[in-house]
Design an enzyme around this catalytic site. Structure first.
Site, PDB file in Angstrom:
ATOM      1  N   GLN A 389       0.801  -1.223   0.000  1.00 40.10           N
ATOM      2  CA  GLN A 389       0.000   0.000   0.000  1.00 40.10           C
ATOM      3  C   GLN A 389       0.837   1.279   0.000  1.00 40.10           C
ATOM      4  O   GLN A 389       0.404   2.308   0.506  1.00 40.10           O
ATOM      5  CB  GLN A 389      -0.958   0.012   1.205  1.00 40.10           C
ATOM      6  CG  GLN A 389      -1.904  -1.172   1.245  1.00 40.10           C
ATOM      7  CD  GLN A 389      -2.762  -1.202   2.484  1.00 40.10           C
ATOM      8  OE1 GLN A 389      -2.752  -0.266   3.278  1.00 40.10           O
ATOM      9  NE2 GLN A 389      -3.511  -2.272   2.675  1.00 40.10           N
ATOM     10  N   GLY A 391       2.532   2.185  -3.079  1.00 42.81           N
ATOM     11  CA  GLY A 391       2.725   2.587  -4.465  1.00 42.81           C
ATOM     12  C   GLY A 391       4.011   2.113  -5.088  1.00 42.81           C
ATOM     13  O   GLY A 391       4.567   2.805  -5.950  1.00 42.81           O
ATOM     14  N   LEU A 392       4.507   0.937  -4.685  1.00 41.16           N
ATOM     15  CA  LEU A 392       5.717   0.377  -5.288  1.00 41.16           C
ATOM     16  C   LEU A 392       5.400  -0.814  -6.192  1.00 41.16           C
ATOM     17  O   LEU A 392       6.299  -1.566  -6.560  1.00 41.16           O
ATOM     18  CB  LEU A 392       6.707  -0.041  -4.198  1.00 41.16           C
ATOM     19  CG  LEU A 392       7.320   1.109  -3.388  1.00 41.16           C
ATOM     20  CD1 LEU A 392       8.208   0.561  -2.276  1.00 41.16           C
ATOM     21  CD2 LEU A 392       8.114   2.052  -4.290  1.00 41.16           C
ATOM     22  N   GLY A 394       3.552  -3.635  -5.733  1.00 36.16           N
ATOM     23  CA  GLY A 394       3.694  -4.963  -5.165  1.00 36.16           C
ATOM     24  C   GLY A 394       2.742  -5.987  -5.755  1.00 36.16           C
ATOM     25  O   GLY A 394       3.130  -7.126  -6.018  1.00 36.16           O
ATOM     26  N   ASP A 442       3.424   0.364 -14.359  1.00 31.31           N
ATOM     27  CA  ASP A 442       4.022  -0.624 -13.463  1.00 31.31           C
ATOM     28  C   ASP A 442       4.306  -1.924 -14.198  1.00 31.31           C
ATOM     29  O   ASP A 442       5.363  -2.544 -14.025  1.00 31.31           O
ATOM     30  CB  ASP A 442       3.092  -0.922 -12.289  1.00 31.31           C
ATOM     31  CG  ASP A 442       2.770   0.313 -11.469  1.00 31.31           C
ATOM     32  OD1 ASP A 442       3.233   1.405 -11.843  1.00 31.31           O
ATOM     33  OD2 ASP A 442       2.047   0.186 -10.463  1.00 31.31           O
TER      34      ASP A 442
END
Length: 648
Positions: A389, A391-392, A394, A442
């Site tokens: 949670q 923003g990377l 996941g 992403d």
């Protein structure tokens, strides 16, 4: 649906060589029809076909067409295998000279049994490599396409295309655009070989009679020549479906080749059964500039981060199993209070749903694209250290790694699911199956890795079906830092109305997304010009524009606190993704320890980014992803990066 098995050939090459074998190894097989010869593991070739086809839920009747010379062999086989003897059709031929041809034999069944139904027809004397393909998947795809269907496979390197019917298949529709029966050398580059394994709709069956009437010469009455006529010279739509197995029609080969292909296919099966567990990784990413315009036909530059990763492992198993992660998919708790605390902090949605959704979408994609999968089960498990949670990316990392595992397990390549389309597949898993709001950025960087410039303009997406992705020299990446909220939570977030405003043509939002794209172009120029101060200004401008469009309530107090803290020390700062983490460049290295200490004192996690670099590949700077990227760039630096993580 009706199934017809053709075993009426009169080829004598293999039979004569078995009879004349000096060593007597095959004396017990003298006179035995080709389809009743041993296949892999000693089991009769026809037995494999009967196992695949003997499905009452699919076929109301199965007929077998043989000749008068071998009829008694098949009558004996039928009584021992539960095949109805009345469904064996004798074409009356005894030698090559009075044969009907494979199309003539098929026509005999249609007339003799007055068939007015869809039909699957196969040659029963074909060796095939993988005996676990699902015949129901073939039939389901045939019914879905509402056209004729031809099965094909990718030829082995040792096979000559001059000995096969070769097809050109449209990658978008899977329609066969050209069929060449035994092409001349250099006539086609295709290695997709069609065999006598076809599905026909009942309304197309009259073309059999029409073809035979127009071609009285028995030399032209084979299925390869009929299919060449049907595809190239008629208006009938014929589609292709790729099976993950090789085929060898042993009616056309001698004893040496028969032995060779038996050994080859047996070795292939052993290799598949002995396939080791396979692990694939996908990495966190940071949006260097341009985000969030990737979901609004904008441009972005994104970077893979080796500090944080997700990995998925696949191995063959008797049943299909998805293994819960002990931390991310908890099913046991110390107490009700523990359950409450963990659920409040972590939420209810772990990674298991991502594995399941990817598997579901993968099967759906293969079915829609005409790729038949073997009936092989597997176990999937995952692990990840990407913070939730913040923003990377996941979630998409787990999906990306799962897709890589499934493609490896089922021997799919970038020709089956092209690399530029893989990000869209991953996005579809999250959006269609799990209702996660997301863009392509992403998924693109997790498929390609490195430092990538992405252009998602409507014109490019419309013409190519994907964005334009270009590699940027990895050596241009400046030192970057990352900070993120230690204990993020989805609760209480204010949702944005930007999507609705953009879709309705709101001038401010549309202009804002265009501005993000302009900032991205300028950031690329700054990178390539080694102008890092300029890049810092553009990153700051990126965040300021985002703040203006979305508003402080949407961004959240902790996110704004991280931005303000970074700028207090003269560092650039912007969101790495959708919020929860920020990235920046500290132009004065002497201030970096002070910046780190300040973030840690406020309870944030701070680390220096370790970029994930890929090996050189054919996606050169300035080129489009229409060129494939080599698969050799996947995992070489993984362990070094993990051992050098700096996450606190």
């Amino acid at each position: 649906m009706i199934c017809v098995i053709l075993v009426a050939g009169h080829g004598r090459v293999l039979e004569n060589e078995i009879k004349n074998n000096a060593f007597g190894h095959y004396s017990s097989l003298e006179g035995v029809p080709k389809s009743l010869l041993p296949g892999i593991g000693g089991k009769k070739i026809l037995d494999f076909w009967w196992d695949a086809i003997n499905t009452r839920q699919v076929f109301s009747d199965v007929y077998l067409v043989t000749n008068a010379d071998k009829y008694k062999y098949y009558e004996r086989w039928a009584t021992a295998h539960g095949f109805p003897v009345d469904n064996i059709i004798n074409d009356g031929s005894t030698i090559q000279g009075n044969r009907l041809g494979s199309v003539g034999d098929f026509d005999l069944v249609l007339r003799n049994k007055r068939i007015n139904d869809d039909v699957l027809v196969v040659a029963g004397d074909m060796l095939f490599q993988d005996h676990n393909f699902d015949i129901t998947q073939v039939v389901d795809y045939f019914k879905r396409k509402k056209g004729e269907l031809a099965i094909y496979y990718e030829m082995e390197p040792t096979e000559l295309s001059q000995s096969r019917g070769i097809v050109d298949v449209c990658p978008l529709t899977n329609r066969i655009t050209r069929f060449i029966e035994k092409p001349a050398v250099g006539e086609t580059l295709s290695r997709s070989a069609s065999v006598v394994f076809y599905c026909f709709r009942k309304q197309t069956l009259p073309t059999i009679t029409a073809y035979l009437t127009a071609h009285p010469d028995v030399q032209e009455r084979n299925f390869g020549m009929y299919m060449e006529w049907l595809v190239n010279d008629s208006n009938v739509e014929v589609y292709g479906m790729k099976l993950p197995t090789g085929f060898q029609l042993i009616g056309q080969i001698g004893l040496q080749e028969y032995e060779k292909w038996l050994e080859y296919f047996s070795d292939k099966q052993l290799q598949q059964r002995a396939k080791e567990p396979y692990t694939s990784e996908a990495y966190a990413r940071v949006g260097l500039v341009g985000n969030p315009s990737d979901g609004f036909h904008g441009k972005t530059i994104s970077l893979s981060v080796a500090n944080f990763w997700a990995e998925v492992t696949i191995k063959e198993s008797q049943k299909l199993m998805l293994v819960p992660h002990p931390l991310n998919d908890p099913t046991e708790f110390g107490s009700l209070g523990d359950l409450h605390g963990i659920s409040r902090k972590e939420g209810y949605l772990g990674g298991l749903r991502l594995l399941q959704a990817t598997c579901k979408k993968f099967y759906q994609y293969c079915t829609e694209q005409g790729i038949a999968l073997p009936k092989r089960n597997f176990t999937l498990k995952y692990d990840t250290n990407i913070p939730r949670q913040v923003g990377l990316a996941g979630s998409s990392a787990i999906v990306t790694a799962t897709l890589k595992c499934l493609m490896h397990f089922f021997d799919l390549t970038d020709s089956d699911l092209p690399r530029p389309l893989q990000p869209q597949f991953i996005l579809n898993v999250e959006v269609d199956e799990l209702f996660i709001n997301a863009g392509l950025q992403d998924r693109v960087i997790q498929v390609y890795e490195g430092l990538v410039f992405m252009n998602f303009s409507k014109a490019i997406m419309g013409s190519k079906g994907h964005g334009d992705y270009q590699r940027i020299d990895f050596d241009l990446v400046p030192p970057l830092w990352l900070a993120y909220i230690r204990n993020p939570s989805d609760s209480g977030k204010i949702h944005s109305n930007i999507r609705q405003r953009f879709d309705s043509g709101d001038a401010e939002v549309v202009a804002g997304m265009q501005k993000f794209a302009e900032l991205t172009d300028q950031a690329r120029e700054a990178l390539e010009g080694h102008d890092i101060p300029r890049l810092c200004d553009l990153m700051n401008a990126n965040f300021d524009l985002r703040r203006h469009l979305y508003g402080d309530k949407v961004l959240g107090d902790e996110n704004l606190q991280m931005i303000e803290l970074a700028r207090k020390f003269g560092s650039s700062a912007k969101f790495s993704g959708s919020g929860g983490a920020v990235i920046g460049i500290c132009l004065d290295p002497a201030k970096l320890p002070l910046l780190k200490a300040a973030f840690q004192e406020e309870g944030f996690v701070f680390c220096e980014i370790i970029p994930r670099q890929t090996m050189p590949d054919c996606l050169s700077r300035g080129s489009s992803t229409d060129e494939e990227i080599s698969s050799a760039d996947q995992d070489d630096e993984t362990n070094d990066h993990r051992n050098n993580e700096s996450t606190s």
